[in-house]
Scaffold this motif. Sequence first.
Motif, short mmCIF file in Angstrom:
data_model
loop_
_atom_site.label_atom_id
_atom_site.label_comp_id
_atom_site.label_asym_id
_atom_site.label_seq_id
_atom_site.Cartn_x
_atom_site.Cartn_y
_atom_site.Cartn_z
N HIS A 104 58.70 5.21 19.03
CA HIS A 104 57.66 5.26 18.19
C HIS A 104 57.89 6.04 16.77
CE1 HIS A 104 53.99 7.89 16.90
NE2 HIS A 104 53.48 6.96 17.30
N ARG A 105 58.75 6.98 16.77
CA ARG A 105 58.95 7.75 15.84
C ARG A 105 59.78 6.88 14.70
NH1 ARG A 105 56.84 10.05 13.04
NH2 ARG A 105 55.76 10.92 14.71
N SER A 139 56.87 4.36 13.54
CA SER A 139 55.63 4.91 13.23
C SER A 139 55.18 4.32 11.83
CB SER A 139 55.46 6.48 13.07
OG SER A 139 54.37 6.79 13.08
N LYS A 164 52.19 -1.34 16.20
CA LYS A 164 51.68 -0.56 17.61
C LYS A 164 51.66 -1.39 18.83
CE LYS A 164 49.16 3.52 18.45
NZ LYS A 164 48.24 4.33 18.05
#
Length: 189
Positions: free
Chosen positions: A106-107, A110, A115
Amino acid sequence: MTMTQQPAEPGGKSTACCARQHSTSTRPGAEAPETASERVNRRWNEILQETRVTQTGVQILFGFLLSVAFTPLFRELETLDRAIYVTTVVLGAAATGSLIAPVSIHRLLSGQRMKDEVVEAAGRLMMCGMVLLALTIGCTLLLILRFVVPGVLAEVLVGGVMLWFGLCWYALPLHLRRRADQRSRTHDA
């Protein structure tokens, strides 16, 4: 709020845990269908909650396993017990990696408008991590019970615990999913 309800999201909309909200039902009184964006956001939030629970457990277990090698009794382990210990530590490290990976993914991704892919990958890593966690717990039990109970009783007890994990963590959810699918098909017919 019931046990199956999660807190209201911004805008006042609440989500039901594990609910099949993405149906396109137009029955009177039915909730409006979940949009693709709402569904991926809900799934991501669910993964985050699951990650918080599993990470804590695996990190505590892994820390315990690492400390065992520095105890005086560790030098007295037989070759088989050392092999079980090494296997357990490696499984624990792999479980830790799998269960923390969604945060890293996710990091790093992002803001990349990925998603759907992030949620899919995180879900698979969580399932892999859960399998590795179950194996880590099973090996930890085996290592401990070999010192506590006589004969093959340790292996029998560990086999029973692993069977219980399989039932609780995999068989029951799959059974519930099948029942919900059957109910859904009956309502749609």
